[in-house]
Design a protein around this motif. Structure first.
Motif, PDB file in Angstrom:
ATOM      1  N   ARG A   2       0.841  -1.188   0.000  1.00  0.00           N
ATOM      2  CA  ARG A   2       0.000   0.000   0.000  1.00  0.00           C
ATOM      3  C   ARG A   2       0.874   1.234   0.000  1.00  0.00           C
ATOM      4  NH1 ARG A   2      -4.135   0.752   2.907  1.00  0.00           N
ATOM      5  NH2 ARG A   2      -5.733  -0.635   2.833  1.00  0.00           N
ATOM      6  N   GLN A   3       0.503   2.235  -0.765  1.00  0.00           N
ATOM      7  CA  GLN A   3       1.246   3.489  -0.779  1.00  0.00           C
ATOM      8  C   GLN A   3       0.271   4.640  -0.897  1.00  0.00           C
ATOM      9  OE1 GLN A   3       4.078   3.314  -3.915  1.00  0.00           O
ATOM     10  NE2 GLN A   3       5.487   2.048  -2.786  1.00  0.00           N
ATOM     11  N   GLY A   4       0.738   5.822  -0.570  1.00  0.00           N
ATOM     12  CA  GLY A   4      -0.081   7.015  -0.717  1.00  0.00           C
ATOM     13  C   GLY A   4      -1.059   7.170   0.418  1.00  0.00           C
ATOM     14  N   ASN A   5      -2.155   7.853   0.133  1.00  0.00           N
ATOM     15  CA  ASN A   5      -3.179   8.130   1.125  1.00  0.00           C
ATOM     16  C   ASN A   5      -4.207   7.011   1.174  1.00  0.00           C
ATOM     17  OD1 ASN A   5      -2.492  10.422   2.454  1.00  0.00           O
ATOM     18  ND2 ASN A   5      -3.586  11.803   1.091  1.00  0.00           N
ATOM     19  N   CYS A   6      -3.812   5.840   1.592  1.00  0.00           N
ATOM     20  CA  CYS A   6      -4.715   4.706   1.696  1.00  0.00           C
ATOM     21  C   CYS A   6      -5.193   4.581   3.135  1.00  0.00           C
ATOM     22  CB  CYS A   6      -4.007   3.418   1.299  1.00  0.00           C
ATOM     23  SG  CYS A   6      -3.528   3.384  -0.421  1.00  0.00           S
ATOM     24  N   THR A   7      -6.305   3.915   3.309  1.00  0.00           N
ATOM     25  CA  THR A   7      -6.844   3.644   4.626  1.00  0.00           C
ATOM     26  C   THR A   7      -6.999   2.144   4.760  1.00  0.00           C
ATOM     27  OG1 THR A   7      -8.043   5.734   4.623  1.00  0.00           O
ATOM     28  CG2 THR A   7      -8.815   4.043   6.142  1.00  0.00           C
ATOM     29  N   LEU A   8      -6.530   1.602   5.870  1.00  0.00           N
ATOM     30  CA  LEU A   8      -6.722   0.187   6.151  1.00  0.00           C
ATOM     31  C   LEU A   8      -8.118   0.026   6.733  1.00  0.00           C
ATOM     32  CD1 LEU A   8      -5.658  -2.719   6.445  1.00  0.00           C
ATOM     33  CD2 LEU A   8      -4.838  -2.077   8.709  1.00  0.00           C
ATOM     34  N   THR A   9      -8.952  -0.751   6.080  1.00  0.00           N
ATOM     35  CA  THR A   9     -10.320  -0.947   6.538  1.00  0.00           C
ATOM     36  C   THR A   9     -10.438  -2.239   7.341  1.00  0.00           C
ATOM     37  OG1 THR A   9     -10.987  -2.185   4.580  1.00  0.00           O
ATOM     38  CG2 THR A   9     -11.193   0.234   4.481  1.00  0.00           C
ATOM     39  N   LYS A  10     -11.561  -2.364   8.066  1.00  0.00           N
ATOM     40  CA  LYS A  10     -11.800  -3.590   8.813  1.00  0.00           C
ATOM     41  C   LYS A  10     -11.910  -4.770   7.853  1.00  0.00           C
ATOM     42  CE  LYS A  10     -15.684  -4.299  11.125  1.00  0.00           C
ATOM     43  NZ  LYS A  10     -16.715  -4.345  12.188  1.00  0.00           N
ATOM     44  N   ALA A  11     -12.504  -4.557   6.690  1.00  0.00           N
ATOM     45  CA  ALA A  11     -12.632  -5.636   5.698  1.00  0.00           C
ATOM     46  C   ALA A  11     -11.260  -6.126   5.251  1.00  0.00           C
ATOM     47  CB  ALA A  11     -13.443  -5.155   4.493  1.00  0.00           C
ATOM     48  N   GLU A  12     -10.313  -5.196   5.084  1.00  0.00           N
ATOM     49  CA  GLU A  12      -8.953  -5.603   4.702  1.00  0.00           C
ATOM     50  C   GLU A  12      -8.262  -6.344   5.841  1.00  0.00           C
ATOM     51  OE1 GLU A  12      -7.729  -2.211   1.475  1.00  0.00           O
ATOM     52  OE2 GLU A  12      -7.781  -1.626   3.586  1.00  0.00           O
ATOM     53  N   MET A  13      -8.520  -5.923   7.076  1.00  0.00           N
ATOM     54  CA  MET A  13      -7.955  -6.643   8.221  1.00  0.00           C
ATOM     55  C   MET A  13      -8.504  -8.068   8.270  1.00  0.00           C
ATOM     56  SD  MET A  13      -8.034  -3.673  11.154  1.00  0.00           S
ATOM     57  CE  MET A  13      -7.958  -4.850  12.464  1.00  0.00           C
ATOM     58  N   GLY A  27     -15.057 -16.497  10.710  1.00  0.00           N
ATOM     59  CA  GLY A  27     -14.127 -16.657  11.834  1.00  0.00           C
ATOM     60  C   GLY A  27     -13.159 -15.501  11.931  1.00  0.00           C
ATOM     61  N   ALA A  28     -12.644 -15.060  10.795  1.00  0.00           N
ATOM     62  CA  ALA A  28     -11.724 -13.924  10.779  1.00  0.00           C
ATOM     63  C   ALA A  28     -12.432 -12.648  11.210  1.00  0.00           C
ATOM     64  CB  ALA A  28     -11.126 -13.758   9.379  1.00  0.00           C
ATOM     65  N   LEU A  29     -13.691 -12.480  10.773  1.00  0.00           N
ATOM     66  CA  LEU A  29     -14.472 -11.316  11.172  1.00  0.00           C
ATOM     67  C   LEU A  29     -14.710 -11.322  12.677  1.00  0.00           C
ATOM     68  CD1 LEU A  29     -16.155  -8.806  10.469  1.00  0.00           C
ATOM     69  CD2 LEU A  29     -18.095 -10.340  10.054  1.00  0.00           C
ATOM     70  N   ALA A  30     -15.014 -12.480  13.236  1.00  0.00           N
ATOM     71  CA  ALA A  30     -15.242 -12.594  14.681  1.00  0.00           C
ATOM     72  C   ALA A  30     -13.984 -12.211  15.458  1.00  0.00           C
ATOM     73  CB  ALA A  30     -15.690 -14.011  15.039  1.00  0.00           C
ATOM     74  N   ILE A  31     -12.822 -12.637  14.981  1.00  0.00           N
ATOM     75  CA  ILE A  31     -11.565 -12.288  15.652  1.00  0.00           C
ATOM     76  C   ILE A  31     -11.321 -10.788  15.585  1.00  0.00           C
ATOM     77  CG2 ILE A  31      -9.052 -12.466  15.467  1.00  0.00           C
ATOM     78  CD1 ILE A  31      -9.446 -15.412  14.816  1.00  0.00           C
TER      79      ILE A  31
END
Length: 106
Positions: A2-13, A27-31
């Protein structure tokens, strides 16, 4: 990367947890939601949240003060409030301080 003015979203996490740990999407969403909920609850109780090798989220109580409207210059009272602050760990500071790849090309 990732570069520039990006935002890490919950969906990406969630996608990263799913990919790296091999869990289902639910399961990943629950964590992810569980971790964020625990952090929020601790902050609500007035506790700091320290994540090793990342940083510390802490509360800061700000007093009421007189502020000014930048457009009109009119004074008004800014109410007392509690804000969340973040202090990065030395490890995170070191990672962030590395020069960007191809920085000389720009």
């Amino acid at each position: 990367m990732r570069q520039g003015n990006c935002t890490l979203t919950k969906a990406e996490m969630v996608a990263a947890i799913q990919r790296d740990v091999g869990l289902s999407a639910s399961g990943a969403l629950a964590i992810a939601e569980g971790i964020l909920a625990q952090m929020a609850e601790a902050l609500e109780r007035g506790e700091s949240v320290k994540i090793m090798q990342f940083g510390t989220f802490a509360l800061l109580d700000k007093r009421a003060r007189i502020g000014r409207n930048p457009r009109s210059g009119e004074a008004h009272t800014v109410s007392a409030r509690r804000v969340v602050t973040f202090r990065p760990s030395e490890a995170l500071k070191s990672r962030v301080a590395r020069p960007l790849p191809n920085a000389a090309d720009k």
